[in-house]
Write a protein that holds these residues in place. Structure first.
Motif, PDB file in Angstrom:
ATOM      1  N   GLU A  82       0.844  -1.154  -0.052  1.00  0.00           N
ATOM      2  CA  GLU A  82       0.047   0.014   0.130  1.00  0.00           C
ATOM      3  C   GLU A  82       0.703   1.345  -0.040  1.00  0.00           C
ATOM      4  OE1 GLU A  82      -0.507  -2.774   1.779  1.00  0.00           O
ATOM      5  OE2 GLU A  82      -2.443  -3.319   1.160  1.00  0.00           O
ATOM      6  N   GLU A  83       1.817   1.145   0.706  1.00  0.00           N
ATOM      7  CA  GLU A  83       2.767   2.394   0.798  1.00  0.00           C
ATOM      8  C   GLU A  83       3.553   2.549  -0.409  1.00  0.00           C
ATOM      9  OE1 GLU A  83       4.314   2.503   5.524  1.00  0.00           O
ATOM     10  OE2 GLU A  83       5.264   1.435   4.117  1.00  0.00           O
ATOM     11  N   ILE A  84       4.050   1.554  -1.249  1.00  0.00           N
ATOM     12  CA  ILE A  84       4.625   1.585  -2.477  1.00  0.00           C
ATOM     13  C   ILE A  84       3.680   2.171  -3.611  1.00  0.00           C
ATOM     14  CG2 ILE A  84       5.563   0.130  -4.283  1.00  0.00           C
ATOM     15  CD1 ILE A  84       6.770  -1.478  -2.342  1.00  0.00           C
ATOM     16  N   ARG A  85       2.530   1.674  -3.439  1.00  0.00           N
ATOM     17  CA  ARG A  85       1.392   2.049  -4.349  1.00  0.00           C
ATOM     18  C   ARG A  85       1.301   3.783  -4.186  1.00  0.00           C
ATOM     19  NH1 ARG A  85      -2.993  -2.953  -4.123  1.00  0.00           N
ATOM     20  NH2 ARG A  85      -1.749  -4.336  -5.545  1.00  0.00           N
ATOM     21  N   ALA A  86       1.048   3.976  -2.857  1.00  0.00           N
ATOM     22  CA  ALA A  86       0.960   5.353  -2.830  1.00  0.00           C
ATOM     23  C   ALA A  86       1.888   6.248  -3.240  1.00  0.00           C
ATOM     24  CB  ALA A  86       0.548   5.550  -1.269  1.00  0.00           C
ATOM     25  N   LEU A  87       3.156   5.605  -3.216  1.00  0.00           N
ATOM     26  CA  LEU A  87       4.248   6.658  -3.845  1.00  0.00           C
ATOM     27  C   LEU A  87       4.336   6.498  -5.244  1.00  0.00           C
ATOM     28  CD1 LEU A  87       6.831   5.505  -1.433  1.00  0.00           C
ATOM     29  CD2 LEU A  87       5.977   7.614  -1.569  1.00  0.00           C
ATOM     30  N   VAL A  88       3.931   5.329  -5.917  1.00  0.00           N
ATOM     31  CA  VAL A  88       3.864   5.356  -7.234  1.00  0.00           C
ATOM     32  C   VAL A  88       2.800   6.431  -7.716  1.00  0.00           C
ATOM     33  CG1 VAL A  88       2.946   3.889  -9.317  1.00  0.00           C
ATOM     34  CG2 VAL A  88       4.789   2.890  -7.336  1.00  0.00           C
ATOM     35  N   ALA A  89       1.576   6.366  -7.322  1.00  0.00           N
ATOM     36  CA  ALA A  89       0.589   7.524  -7.612  1.00  0.00           C
ATOM     37  C   ALA A  89       0.922   8.866  -7.627  1.00  0.00           C
ATOM     38  CB  ALA A  89      -0.791   7.184  -6.750  1.00  0.00           C
ATOM     39  N   ASP A  90       2.255   9.102  -6.980  1.00  0.00           N
ATOM     40  CA  ASP A  90       2.428  10.579  -6.682  1.00  0.00           C
ATOM     41  C   ASP A  90       3.668  10.729  -7.731  1.00  0.00           C
ATOM     42  OD1 ASP A  90       0.982  11.168  -4.465  1.00  0.00           O
ATOM     43  OD2 ASP A  90       2.596  10.460  -2.920  1.00  0.00           O
ATOM     44  N   LEU A  91       4.031   9.849  -8.502  1.00  0.00           N
ATOM     45  CA  LEU A  91       5.079  10.002  -9.565  1.00  0.00           C
ATOM     46  C   LEU A  91       4.591  10.312 -10.761  1.00  0.00           C
ATOM     47  CD1 LEU A  91       7.697   7.143  -8.660  1.00  0.00           C
ATOM     48  CD2 LEU A  91       7.998   9.520  -8.136  1.00  0.00           C
ATOM     49  N   PRO A  92       5.207  11.129 -11.560  1.00  0.00           N
ATOM     50  CA  PRO A  92       4.728  11.156 -13.001  1.00  0.00           C
ATOM     51  C   PRO A  92       4.508   9.999 -13.822  1.00  0.00           C
ATOM     52  CG  PRO A  92       6.581  12.651 -12.809  1.00  0.00           C
ATOM     53  CD  PRO A  92       6.373  11.734 -11.307  1.00  0.00           C
ATOM     54  N   SER A  93       3.446   9.517 -14.206  1.00  0.00           N
ATOM     55  CA  SER A  93       3.023   8.286 -15.196  1.00  0.00           C
ATOM     56  C   SER A  93       3.476   8.375 -16.591  1.00  0.00           C
ATOM     57  CB  SER A  93       1.584   7.910 -14.883  1.00  0.00           C
ATOM     58  OG  SER A  93       1.164   9.133 -15.823  1.00  0.00           O
ATOM     59  N   ASN A  94       3.502   7.380 -17.262  1.00  0.00           N
ATOM     60  CA  ASN A  94       3.860   7.367 -18.681  1.00  0.00           C
ATOM     61  C   ASN A  94       2.675   8.136 -19.258  1.00  0.00           C
ATOM     62  OD1 ASN A  94       4.330   4.606 -17.346  1.00  0.00           O
ATOM     63  ND2 ASN A  94       5.408   4.226 -19.262  1.00  0.00           N
ATOM     64  N   HIS A  95       3.111   8.950 -20.045  1.00  0.00           N
ATOM     65  CA  HIS A  95       2.466  10.095 -21.060  1.00  0.00           C
ATOM     66  C   HIS A  95       2.079  10.980 -20.257  1.00  0.00           C
ATOM     67  CE1 HIS A  95      -0.214   6.995 -23.997  1.00  0.00           C
ATOM     68  NE2 HIS A  95       1.054   6.544 -23.515  1.00  0.00           N
ATOM     69  N   SER A  96       2.930  11.349 -19.266  1.00  0.00           N
ATOM     70  CA  SER A  96       3.060  12.550 -18.691  1.00  0.00           C
ATOM     71  C   SER A  96       4.147  13.526 -19.207  1.00  0.00           C
ATOM     72  CB  SER A  96       3.156  12.607 -17.203  1.00  0.00           C
ATOM     73  OG  SER A  96       3.716  13.697 -16.533  1.00  0.00           O
ATOM     74  N   PRO A  97       3.976  14.588 -19.523  1.00  0.00           N
ATOM     75  CA  PRO A  97       5.123  15.595 -19.867  1.00  0.00           C
ATOM     76  C   PRO A  97       6.096  15.699 -18.942  1.00  0.00           C
ATOM     77  CG  PRO A  97       3.313  16.901 -19.151  1.00  0.00           C
ATOM     78  CD  PRO A  97       2.753  15.563 -19.013  1.00  0.00           C
ATOM     79  N   ARG A  98       6.222  15.109 -17.620  1.00  0.00           N
ATOM     80  CA  ARG A  98       7.195  15.055 -16.967  1.00  0.00           C
ATOM     81  C   ARG A  98       7.832  13.628 -16.533  1.00  0.00           C
ATOM     82  NH1 ARG A  98       3.598  18.436 -15.662  1.00  0.00           N
ATOM     83  NH2 ARG A  98       2.117  16.977 -14.631  1.00  0.00           N
ATOM     84  N   TYR A  99       7.324  12.723 -17.311  1.00  0.00           N
ATOM     85  CA  TYR A  99       7.896  11.234 -17.300  1.00  0.00           C
ATOM     86  C   TYR A  99       9.225  10.889 -17.593  1.00  0.00           C
ATOM     87  CZ  TYR A  99       8.177   6.146 -17.296  1.00  0.00           C
ATOM     88  OH  TYR A  99       8.489   4.909 -17.251  1.00  0.00           O
ATOM     89  N   ALA A 100       9.973  10.490 -16.749  1.00  0.00           N
ATOM     90  CA  ALA A 100      11.547  10.524 -17.139  1.00  0.00           C
ATOM     91  C   ALA A 100      12.043   9.063 -16.084  1.00  0.00           C
ATOM     92  CB  ALA A 100      12.154  11.753 -16.540  1.00  0.00           C
ATOM     93  N   PRO A 101      12.114   8.070 -16.822  1.00  0.00           N
ATOM     94  CA  PRO A 101      12.841   6.895 -15.932  1.00  0.00           C
ATOM     95  C   PRO A 101      14.223   7.303 -15.693  1.00  0.00           C
ATOM     96  CG  PRO A 101      11.805   6.174 -18.197  1.00  0.00           C
ATOM     97  CD  PRO A 101      11.838   7.863 -18.233  1.00  0.00           C
ATOM     98  N   LEU A 102      14.673   6.546 -14.685  1.00  0.00           N
ATOM     99  CA  LEU A 102      16.241   6.631 -14.150  1.00  0.00           C
ATOM    100  C   LEU A 102      16.913   6.021 -15.303  1.00  0.00           C
ATOM    101  CD1 LEU A 102      17.821   7.444 -11.963  1.00  0.00           C
ATOM    102  CD2 LEU A 102      17.761   5.188 -10.801  1.00  0.00           C
ATOM    103  N   ALA A 103      17.656   6.666 -16.117  1.00  0.00           N
ATOM    104  CA  ALA A 103      18.209   6.132 -17.337  1.00  0.00           C
ATOM    105  C   ALA A 103      19.201   5.047 -17.137  1.00  0.00           C
ATOM    106  CB  ALA A 103      19.014   7.148 -17.982  1.00  0.00           C
ATOM    107  N   GLY A 104      20.291   5.155 -16.511  1.00  0.00           N
ATOM    108  CA  GLY A 104      21.368   3.869 -16.495  1.00  0.00           C
ATOM    109  C   GLY A 104      20.914   2.941 -15.650  1.00  0.00           C
ATOM    110  N   ALA A 105      20.534   2.887 -14.437  1.00  0.00           N
ATOM    111  CA  ALA A 105      20.029   1.644 -13.834  1.00  0.00           C
ATOM    112  C   ALA A 105      18.798   0.963 -14.695  1.00  0.00           C
ATOM    113  CB  ALA A 105      19.666   2.082 -12.427  1.00  0.00           C
ATOM    114  N   THR A 106      17.930   1.623 -15.064  1.00  0.00           N
ATOM    115  CA  THR A 106      16.659   1.085 -15.830  1.00  0.00           C
ATOM    116  C   THR A 106      17.191   0.442 -17.018  1.00  0.00           C
ATOM    117  OG1 THR A 106      15.302   2.738 -15.002  1.00  0.00           O
ATOM    118  CG2 THR A 106      14.595   1.399 -16.844  1.00  0.00           C
ATOM    119  N   LEU A 107      18.096   0.840 -17.652  1.00  0.00           N
ATOM    120  CA  LEU A 107      18.655   0.207 -18.910  1.00  0.00           C
ATOM    121  C   LEU A 107      19.515  -1.097 -18.578  1.00  0.00           C
ATOM    122  CD1 LEU A 107      20.105   3.477 -20.782  1.00  0.00           C
ATOM    123  CD2 LEU A 107      18.341   1.870 -21.505  1.00  0.00           C
ATOM    124  N   GLU A 108      20.254  -1.005 -17.489  1.00  0.00           N
ATOM    125  CA  GLU A 108      20.985  -2.184 -16.971  1.00  0.00           C
ATOM    126  C   GLU A 108      19.969  -3.231 -16.842  1.00  0.00           C
ATOM    127  OE1 GLU A 108      25.069  -1.749 -14.972  1.00  0.00           O
ATOM    128  OE2 GLU A 108      23.502  -0.559 -13.745  1.00  0.00           O
TER     129      GLU A 108
END
Length: 408
Positions: A367-393
């Motif tokens: 539940e805590e993780i889901r609440a934090l996810v809900a606060d992050l910019p989602s896919n299709h948001s103009p502010r969506y930005a994955p963490l590049a290096g670690a996500t690529l690995e």
């Protein structure tokens, strides 16, 4: 000949800086083709328009299809990244629009290029790799276009279709769900016809703006009053265009709808309700012309094969680097299932965590993780930005691990 992480990040940032709309991915396809050719793959471009296919054969064994999508969205970027997009493009309506990789397809493409390099270096497998870099996922037509262009007749039928989609959950988390995993998608354009005139004399008109506003409100009841609470449905009005001047009542209003469902029976009910409500609002407003409801795109849900997902979970667990979870049904849509259906092959498509784990520090429950996810910019948001290096690995390793679980 593996691609190093710094080179992968450079490719990712370049693709992010230069996004292209669906069916316009010429530059992206050129980069993909160049890198695959350098790695020793047999490369074919122009499949289904701008799609790229790379093939690598290593003796007898299964054919494994790995898929990534390449297209971007008409979104103005607001991430503040040093490599943020300032690109524009002309859309199908002839309008110049901003373009951004707001869904993460640049990351998908880069991960598959990294996996392509890693699998060349890995001499322990046998079989056949079929790498599919697909155009126009956002428009819902790219997978079908490649199938219609003879994808499997020309390059062989896979034994499994594999792929991943980045999501705003922590890096190191993979989401694997058997059965209906991603929703079906229907995009509609509704044109409401009124009778325009002077803004000072609304009584002499049939106002399509008011008609459209009433319809937007009415459509909100499709989910809340037409469909059972246990069924998964989303109805979104994403665009509303009407008029050009404040003192002129226009002749028409145009609404753009996105509908997501997980069940064909529910899908039929939703589409019927949308049609009924649209016609009723036009009648209530006194419109003398029937509204037009045009289907723009439609593609089925992604249904993951249970046996394939079990194999995938076992392979991910054995690797020991990920937390593997069942994310539940995802209301986002994907056309990767069209590839699996056309091939008659099992599909296993998973979510790839792309958010900074530091943002989840201290969270100990789902539940805590889901609440934090809900606060992050989602896919299709103009502010969506994955963490590049670690996500690529993580994404490269996930694709390689998945492919190796099928390749002998």
């Amino acid at each position: 000949m593996a691609i190093e992480l710094d080179a992968l990040i450079a490719t990712y940032q370049d693709l992010h800086r230069h996004p292209e709309l669906g069916r316009q991915e010429h530059r992206t396809a050129g980069i993909v083709a160049e890198q695959l050719t350098a790695l020793g793959y047999a490369v074919t471009t122009g499949v289904g328009g701008t799609g790229v296919v790379g093939v690598l054969e290593r003796g007898e064994g299964p054919t494994v299809l790995l898929r990534a999508d390449m297209d971007a969205l008409p979104v103005r970027e607001d991430t503040g990244l040093a490599y943020a997009s300032t690109a524009t493009a002309v859309n199908d309506d002839g309008e110049t629009v901003p373009v951004m990789h707001a869904c993460g397809h640049d990351l998908h493409t880069t991960c598959l290029l990294g996996a392509a390099a890693a699998l060349v270096d890995d001499e322990a497998w046998q079989g056949r790799l079929l790498l599919v870099f697909q155009p126009d996922e956002e428009g819902g037509g790219g997978a079908q276009a490649m199938v219609d262009d003879g994808l499997f007749e020309r390059f062989g039928t896979p034994d499994v279709v594999l792929g991943q989609h980045v999501a705003p959950v922590p890096v190191g988390v993979l989401g694997v769900r058997s059965g209906p995993a991603f929703a079906a998608s229907d995009a509609l354009r509704i044109t409401l016809y009124g009778s325009g005139g002077h803004g000072s004399r609304p009584e002499a008109t049939v106002d399509p703006v008011v008609m459209g506003a009433a319809l937007v409100q009415r459509l909100q009841t499709v989910v809340s009053r037409e469909i059972a609470a246990t069924d998964t449905v989303v109805v979104t009005v994403g665009s509303f265009h009407a008029g050009v001047a404040p003192n002129v009542i226009p002749d028409e209003a145009v609404l753009g709808l996105s509908i997501r469902t997980a069940d064909e029976r529910v899908r039929t009910s939703v589409l019927d309700a949308v049609g009924r409500m649209t016609r009723a609002e036009a009648t209530a407003a006194g419109a003398t012309r029937e509204p037009e409801i045009e289907a723009l795109t439609s593609f089925p849900p992604v249904v993951n094969d249970a046996v394939a997902c079990d194999r995938l979970r076992d392979a991910f667990a054995a690797a020991g680097r990920w937390i593997v979870v069942d994310p539940g049904p995802v209301t986002g849509s994907e056309d990767v299932g069209i590839l699996a259906d056309a091939a008659g092959a099992p599909c296993a498509y998973w979510l790839l965590g792309g958010a900074d784990p530091a943002l989840f520090a201290g969270a100990t429950t789902v539940e805590e993780i889901r609440a934090l996810v809900a606060d992050l910019p989602s896919n299709h948001s103009p502010r969506y930005a994955p963490l590049a290096g670690a996500t690529l690995e993580s994404g490269v390793a996930a694709l390689v691990t998945a492919a190796r679980s099928w390749l002998g």
